[in-house]
Write an enzyme that holds these catalytic residues in place. Sequence first.
Site, PDB file in Angstrom:
ATOM      1  N   TYR A   1     -25.796  -9.706  27.968  1.00  0.00           N
ATOM      2  CA  TYR A   1     -26.467  -8.414  27.726  1.00  0.00           C
ATOM      3  C   TYR A   1     -26.780  -8.240  26.239  1.00  0.00           C
ATOM      4  CZ  TYR A   1     -26.857  -3.251  27.875  1.00  0.00           C
ATOM      5  OH  TYR A   1     -27.275  -1.948  27.770  1.00  0.00           O
TER       6      TYR A   1
ATOM      7  N   LYS B   1     -30.389  -7.939  24.495  1.00  0.00           N
ATOM      8  CA  LYS B   1     -30.735  -6.722  23.744  1.00  0.00           C
ATOM      9  C   LYS B   1     -31.118  -7.068  22.299  1.00  0.00           C
ATOM     10  CE  LYS B   1     -30.298  -3.488  26.865  1.00  0.00           C
ATOM     11  NZ  LYS B   1     -31.550  -2.979  27.491  1.00  0.00           N
TER      12      LYS B   1
HETATM   13  N1  LIG Z   1     -26.608   4.389  29.736  1.00  0.00           N
HETATM   14  C1  LIG Z   1     -26.266   4.000  28.519  1.00  0.00           C
HETATM   15  O1  LIG Z   1     -25.365   4.588  27.881  1.00  0.00           O
HETATM   16  C2  LIG Z   1     -26.975   2.850  27.881  1.00  0.00           C
HETATM   17  C3  LIG Z   1     -26.467   2.344  26.663  1.00  0.00           C
HETATM   18  C4  LIG Z   1     -27.145   1.313  26.032  1.00  0.00           C
HETATM   19  C5  LIG Z   1     -28.314   0.814  26.600  1.00  0.00           C
HETATM   20  N2  LIG Z   1     -28.766   1.303  27.803  1.00  0.00           N
HETATM   21  C6  LIG Z   1     -29.983   0.722  28.357  1.00  0.00           C
HETATM   22  O2  LIG Z   1     -30.839   1.749  28.829  1.00  0.00           O
HETATM   23  C7  LIG Z   1     -31.543   1.283  29.979  1.00  0.00           C
HETATM   24  C8  LIG Z   1     -31.326   2.241  31.147  1.00  0.00           C
HETATM   25  O3  LIG Z   1     -29.964   2.260  31.491  1.00  0.00           O
HETATM   26  P1  LIG Z   1     -29.361   3.265  32.576  1.00  0.00           P
HETATM   27  O4  LIG Z   1     -28.023   3.616  32.103  1.00  0.00           O
HETATM   28  O5  LIG Z   1     -30.360   4.324  32.881  1.00  0.00           O
HETATM   29  O6  LIG Z   1     -29.227   2.266  33.829  1.00  0.00           O
HETATM   30  P2  LIG Z   1     -29.320   2.518  35.415  1.00  0.00           P
HETATM   31  O7  LIG Z   1     -28.537   1.436  36.054  1.00  0.00           O
HETATM   32  O8  LIG Z   1     -28.961   3.938  35.719  1.00  0.00           O
HETATM   33  O9  LIG Z   1     -30.884   2.340  35.721  1.00  0.00           O
HETATM   34  C9  LIG Z   1     -31.514   1.094  35.617  1.00  0.00           C
HETATM   35  C10 LIG Z   1     -32.680   1.067  36.587  1.00  0.00           C
HETATM   36  O10 LIG Z   1     -33.346  -0.188  36.434  1.00  0.00           O
HETATM   37  C11 LIG Z   1     -33.739  -0.644  37.715  1.00  0.00           C
HETATM   38  N3  LIG Z   1     -33.888  -2.117  37.704  1.00  0.00           N
HETATM   39  C12 LIG Z   1     -32.901  -3.035  37.530  1.00  0.00           C
HETATM   40  N4  LIG Z   1     -33.404  -4.285  37.598  1.00  0.00           N
HETATM   41  C13 LIG Z   1     -34.749  -4.154  37.798  1.00  0.00           C
HETATM   42  C14 LIG Z   1     -35.817  -5.089  37.937  1.00  0.00           C
HETATM   43  N5  LIG Z   1     -35.604  -6.415  37.905  1.00  0.00           N
HETATM   44  N6  LIG Z   1     -37.078  -4.611  38.119  1.00  0.00           N
HETATM   45  C15 LIG Z   1     -37.306  -3.273  38.168  1.00  0.00           C
HETATM   46  N7  LIG Z   1     -36.333  -2.338  38.054  1.00  0.00           N
HETATM   47  C16 LIG Z   1     -35.073  -2.776  37.869  1.00  0.00           C
HETATM   48  C17 LIG Z   1     -32.618  -0.185  38.647  1.00  0.00           C
HETATM   49  O11 LIG Z   1     -33.050  -0.145  40.005  1.00  0.00           O
HETATM   50  C18 LIG Z   1     -32.267   1.187  38.055  1.00  0.00           C
HETATM   51  O12 LIG Z   1     -32.982   2.230  38.700  1.00  0.00           O
HETATM   52  C19 LIG Z   1     -31.052  -0.143  30.248  1.00  0.00           C
HETATM   53  O13 LIG Z   1     -31.927  -1.064  29.654  1.00  0.00           O
HETATM   54  C20 LIG Z   1     -29.716  -0.172  29.546  1.00  0.00           C
HETATM   55  O14 LIG Z   1     -29.345  -1.478  29.180  1.00  0.00           O
HETATM   56  C21 LIG Z   1     -28.117   2.303  28.444  1.00  0.00           C
END
Ligand SMILES: NC(=O)c1ccc[n+]([C@@H]2O[C@H](COP(=O)([O-])OP(=O)(O)OC[C@H]3O[C@@H](n4cnc5c(N)ncnc54)[C@H](O)[C@@H]3O)[C@@H](O)[C@H]2O)c1
Length: 302
Positions: A165, A169
Amino acid sequence: MAGFLQDKVVAVTGGGGGIGRAVALAAAAEGARVVVADIGVSMAGSDPTSEVAEAVVREIEAAGGEAVAAADDVSQMSGGEHIVQTAVDRWGRIDGVVAVAGILRERMFFNMSEDEWDAVVATHLKGHFTVFRAAAAVMRKQEGGGALVAFTSGAFAGSVAQANYAAAKGGIVSLVRSIAAGMHRYGVTANAIAPIARTRMSANVPQELAEMGEAEDVAPMVVYLLSDQGRHVTGQVYTVVGSKIAVWDQPQEVRAVYTSGRWTPEEIAARLDSTVGQERMGLIDRLEALRLAAASGDKPNA
Ligand SMILES: NC(=O)c1ccc[n+]([C@@H]2O[C@H](COP(=O)([O-])OP(=O)(O)OC[C@H]3O[C@@H](n4cnc5c(N)ncnc54)[C@H](O)[C@@H]3O)[C@@H](O)[C@H]2O)c1
């Protein structure tokens, strides 16, 4: 009054859940027509369903907005192309792409499998390339260019049990900087958000996070970057969490030391520590603090 994104066409990958859903809803509320692109998988990337994207489209329509679902896999070239084509077929252009889709497969590095590596890098890093590449080809030719918003993570600076990851990133940060450099002349911006928000994904990270906020807190910054008012901003990484927005520094050399001619290992051994030394960026110190907190039974803060 016209919305911040009035009449813009925006695709949001991962728009069916978590932060992506909040971005899709906020963009639509500001007048954008939205492609909600989500393959609807579990957090590890399994069991796809188109229902996830369609549910957000229904939410947008119920609020009086315009949206279309695309249940494509962003890790496939054809998936990225279809997401962009969906926007172009429906509304004739694409003004913005927000790449939020992501999965997690955590494992200590010495146990990480090839599949765990490949799936995470393909979804995050290639998943940005596929849709940004398709959009850039359209944006380059259309009047007004476009805006690309990537999703990285503070984990790109190094994270235990998340080498796949963190590497993806970090790659996304380099990708954004490269697109910003190469697409500037075509009026296309590229920036990255490092969010922290309460979602199913953050509920799963190995450490307790020191800062926390809601997915809805992240959306306004994305809307701004997609808007005409944010179009002078490019090549940047912003943390967005709760009521905080922070900009990351730009990578650069910090200190240099020279020798006459070519270095020998002996001379490096004699001079490196006392001259340029190491740039620890707090990483090892932070890990040591985590280890001490864990050993003392305190809840560690990352
Ligand atoms: N939530 C946090 O605190 C946090 C922190 C750092 C980074 N992020 C990043 O922010 C982004 C969103 O995270 P989140 O917490 O909302 O995650 P989440 O798991 O709630 O949502 C991710 C979405 O991506 C979709 N997805 C996954 N693989 C896919 C693919 N191959 N094609 C199309 N859709 C796909 C899933 O179905 C899901 O709806 C991610 O990139 C994550 O790495 C989140």
